[in-house]
Scaffold this motif. Structure first.
Motif, PDB file in Angstrom:
ATOM      1  N   ASP A  48       0.805  -1.215   0.000  1.00  0.00           N
ATOM      2  CA  ASP A  48       0.000   0.000   0.000  1.00  0.00           C
ATOM      3  C   ASP A  48       0.838   1.265   0.000  1.00  0.00           C
ATOM      4  O   ASP A  48       0.564   2.215  -0.734  1.00  0.00           O
ATOM      5  CB  ASP A  48      -0.943  -0.010   1.216  1.00  0.00           C
ATOM      6  CG  ASP A  48      -1.888   1.188   1.255  1.00  0.00           C
ATOM      7  OD1 ASP A  48      -1.956   1.919   0.250  1.00  0.00           O
ATOM      8  OD2 ASP A  48      -2.562   1.374   2.276  1.00  0.00           O
ATOM      9  N   ALA A  83       1.910   6.815  -0.249  1.00  0.00           N
ATOM     10  CA  ALA A  83       0.688   7.129   0.497  1.00  0.00           C
ATOM     11  C   ALA A  83      -0.001   5.842   0.905  1.00  0.00           C
ATOM     12  O   ALA A  83      -0.238   4.971   0.063  1.00  0.00           O
ATOM     13  CB  ALA A  83      -0.250   7.981  -0.352  1.00  0.00           C
ATOM     14  N   GLU A  84      -0.315   5.711   2.181  1.00  0.00           N
ATOM     15  CA  GLU A  84      -1.065   4.557   2.661  1.00  0.00           C
ATOM     16  C   GLU A  84      -2.553   4.914   2.638  1.00  0.00           C
ATOM     17  O   GLU A  84      -3.085   5.489   3.586  1.00  0.00           O
ATOM     18  CB  GLU A  84      -0.606   4.165   4.062  1.00  0.00           C
ATOM     19  CG  GLU A  84       0.814   3.648   4.094  1.00  0.00           C
ATOM     20  CD  GLU A  84       1.199   3.052   5.437  1.00  0.00           C
ATOM     21  OE1 GLU A  84       0.331   2.985   6.329  1.00  0.00           O
ATOM     22  OE2 GLU A  84       2.373   2.651   5.586  1.00  0.00           O
ATOM     23  N   ASP A  85      -3.190   4.583   1.528  1.00  0.00           N
ATOM     24  CA  ASP A  85      -4.561   5.006   1.307  1.00  0.00           C
ATOM     25  C   ASP A  85      -5.502   3.848   0.998  1.00  0.00           C
ATOM     26  O   ASP A  85      -6.610   4.045   0.497  1.00  0.00           O
ATOM     27  CB  ASP A  85      -4.625   6.027   0.166  1.00  0.00           C
ATOM     28  CG  ASP A  85      -3.921   5.543  -1.096  1.00  0.00           C
ATOM     29  OD1 ASP A  85      -3.503   4.363  -1.140  1.00  0.00           O
ATOM     30  OD2 ASP A  85      -3.767   6.333  -2.048  1.00  0.00           O
ATOM     31  N   GLN A  87      -5.119   1.492  -1.253  1.00  0.00           N
ATOM     32  CA  GLN A  87      -5.116   1.030  -2.636  1.00  0.00           C
ATOM     33  C   GLN A  87      -3.692   1.017  -3.179  1.00  0.00           C
ATOM     34  O   GLN A  87      -2.826   1.737  -2.690  1.00  0.00           O
ATOM     35  CB  GLN A  87      -6.013   1.906  -3.513  1.00  0.00           C
ATOM     36  CG  GLN A  87      -5.601   3.360  -3.591  1.00  0.00           C
ATOM     37  CD  GLN A  87      -6.590   4.182  -4.405  1.00  0.00           C
ATOM     38  OE1 GLN A  87      -7.693   3.745  -4.707  1.00  0.00           O
ATOM     39  NE2 GLN A  87      -6.203   5.390  -4.779  1.00  0.00           N
ATOM     40  N   SER A 102      -1.522   1.967  -6.076  1.00  0.00           N
ATOM     41  CA  SER A 102      -1.607   2.896  -7.205  1.00  0.00           C
ATOM     42  C   SER A 102      -0.926   2.367  -8.454  1.00  0.00           C
ATOM     43  O   SER A 102      -1.303   2.722  -9.567  1.00  0.00           O
ATOM     44  CB  SER A 102      -1.014   4.249  -6.809  1.00  0.00           C
ATOM     45  OG  SER A 102      -1.767   4.842  -5.779  1.00  0.00           O
ATOM     46  N   GLY A 147     -13.430   0.637  -1.837  1.00  0.00           N
ATOM     47  CA  GLY A 147     -13.750   2.042  -1.581  1.00  0.00           C
ATOM     48  C   GLY A 147     -14.991   2.521  -2.292  1.00  0.00           C
ATOM     49  O   GLY A 147     -15.361   3.696  -2.192  1.00  0.00           O
TER      50      GLY A 147
END
Length: 480
Positions: free
Chosen positions: A249, A254-256, A258, A260, A448
């Motif tokens: 992730d 960025a740990e969001d 998803q 990327s 999400g």
């Protein structure tokens, strides 16, 4: 103006006096049932009342010989003077399937809502489902029509009906498709480079012989034991997905929740290996072996990669539909597609119903599929003629697509950029959008909640064609 009307058809229109010029009445609609078509015929013409967000329209069914069934929808009021053509999904064969739901993928709906004259086809055959490939068995005409000819014939027949109904031809012309429809979108750019001003290609299955023949056979063989049973069964997708997300992730900074870009992710699930006995909270050595092959993608006996990349990390929430199935027996569509394709479509001489993807030989069969690759595949990155004609193309693909490899789409774009003399040159005509966490064609919502409902590529494409402003997003909140 992109719709092609030959002099023969034009003469036929001038000589046909049943309809008055620009007739847009119920009577004018039903009279289209008697419209003569070269190389085909109209089977029905009826008015469909306005409903929901769709206007009243004239619904025409027609056949382009030998067996391409076409549906054309012409707004009775408010035609915007433009044309919108939709592709179809899977092996197609079910006319109007995409318009039976509220989705916009491979549907006429997005165009009709905006006042376009619209059309689609069954691609040249009737199928019992979109994974039914029996129609292609020893049927080269149907394979050719599915491969490319139905695109041009749908356009031709729609153009004839538009001129007869409205009294003049359409101006701007758009094609939209996803999956097989995306393959058709690229085929339109290659074989009919001046037919469409704008093209929307989603999750394009560019290379059917490589994707459905080679890669899907690899996926199925990897998950089949010596008894013919599945090794990785339904139920462990969440376990696998959680471990993959935990390891990958944050690789994009960025740990969001998803991934990327799954190209950055090299999953290591060794910590999940069962130590004593198998169970729901660990992975057996055989299951780990399946995952390793799925992430690797197909190779021959010398270790040469036969298709770009494997199953992308982050696609685990969608595996039940495409790869593993669920506890109720649904899904596993990869197995259905590759079985039918190998039996009836992949080879010049069809092996038939006795074929199994377990028979696929990764050293010899890729080359044996070359004759059919020339019929089906649209992965040629040289779209120079489409670019020279001024066409604009939006290509989009979910990074978490477990069935149609997103890595192939990225490779196509990079090769197309090289041919165009650089990415900047290509981006004058092509805009690529890779969407993190999205399923194939946005069919299943992401964890999400992101799905095809969040996308609107038509609005930015229209703006690009009208103003020259290259799109920066295809998300609904940014497109309007």
């Amino acid at each position: 103006m992109r719709i092609f009307i030959s002099p023969v058809f034009a003469a036929g229109i001038l000589g046909w006096a049943v309809l008055p010029s620009a007739a847009q009445t119920a009577e004018g609609c039903t009279a289209l049932a008697n419209l003569p078509l070269e190389g085909g015929f109209v089977t029905s013409a009826n008015v469909v009342p306005a409903a929901g967000d769709l206007p009243a329209f004239c619904q025409i069914r027609a056949v382009a010989l030998p067996a391409i069934t076409i549906e054309v929808r012409l707004p009775l009021d408010g035609w915007n003077g433009k044309y919108y053509q939709a592709g179809c999904g899977g092996f197609c064969g079910i006319l109007g399937r995409a318009d039976a739901s509220a989705g916009w993928i491979n549907a006429m709906r997005p165009g009709l809502m905006k006042g376009y004259a619209t059309a689609t086809s069954d691609s040249g055959h009737h199928g019992l489902s979109v994974v039914d490939a029996t129609w292609a068995h020893e049927n080269p005409q149907a394979e050719r029509d599915w491969g490319w000819r139905s695109i041009g014939e749908t356009n031709r027949v729609a153009g004839r009906l538009i001129e007869a109904f409205y009294g003049n031809a359409a101006g701007t012309s758009v094609f939209q498709g996803c999956s097989t429809g995306g393959r058709m979108a690229h085929m339109a750019a290659l074989r009919y480079p001046e037919m469409f001003d704008g093209i929307i290609s989603g999750a394009p299955a560019l290379d059917y012989t490589g994707l459905v023949g080679t890669k899907m056979s690899w996926l199925m063989q990897a998950n089949t034991d010596s008894n013919g049973d599945a090794i990785l069964k339904p139920g462990k997708e969440k376990l696998i997905g959680a471990a993959v997300m935990a390891g990958c992730d944050g690789l994009d900074g960025a740990e969001d929740g998803q991934i990327s870009d799954p190209r950055l992710c090299a999953p290591d699930l060794s910590a999940l290996q069962c130590t004593a006995q198998t169970g729901p909270d660990c992975l057996s050595e055989a299951e780990l072996g399946v995952l390793a092959k799925w992430w690797q993608g197909p190779v021959d006996s010398d270790g040469e990669q036969l298709y770009p990349g494997g199953v992308p990390a982050g696609s685990e929430p969608y595996w039940w539909l495409w790869l593993t199935g669920n506890e109720q027996g649904g899904g596993r569509l990869v197995n259905a597609f590759t079985t039918g394709f190998g039996a009836h479509m992949a080879f010049a001489e069809d092996p038939g119903a006795g074929w199994s993807p377990r028979d696929f030989d990764f050293d010899t069969h890729p080359a044996a599929m070359e004759p059919m690759a020339r019929v089906y595949n649209s992965d040629d990155p040289d779209i120079s003629k489409f670019r020279e004609a001024g066409g604009k193309m939006i290509v989009w693909h979910g990074w978490a697509d477990a069935i149609v490899t997103p890595f192939k789409t990225v490779a196509w774009f990079e090769e197309a950029a090289e041919i165009a003399g650089g990415r900047e040159n290509l981006e004058e005509n092509v805009a690529l959008f890779m969407i993190p966490g999205m399923d194939h064609c946005g069919i299943l919502p992401s964890p999400g909640g992101v799905s095809q409902a969040n996308l609107d590529p038509l609005t930015p494409l229209e703006n690009w064609m009208e103003t020259g402003e290259r799109p920066s997003s295809i998300f609904v909140e940014d497109a309007n």
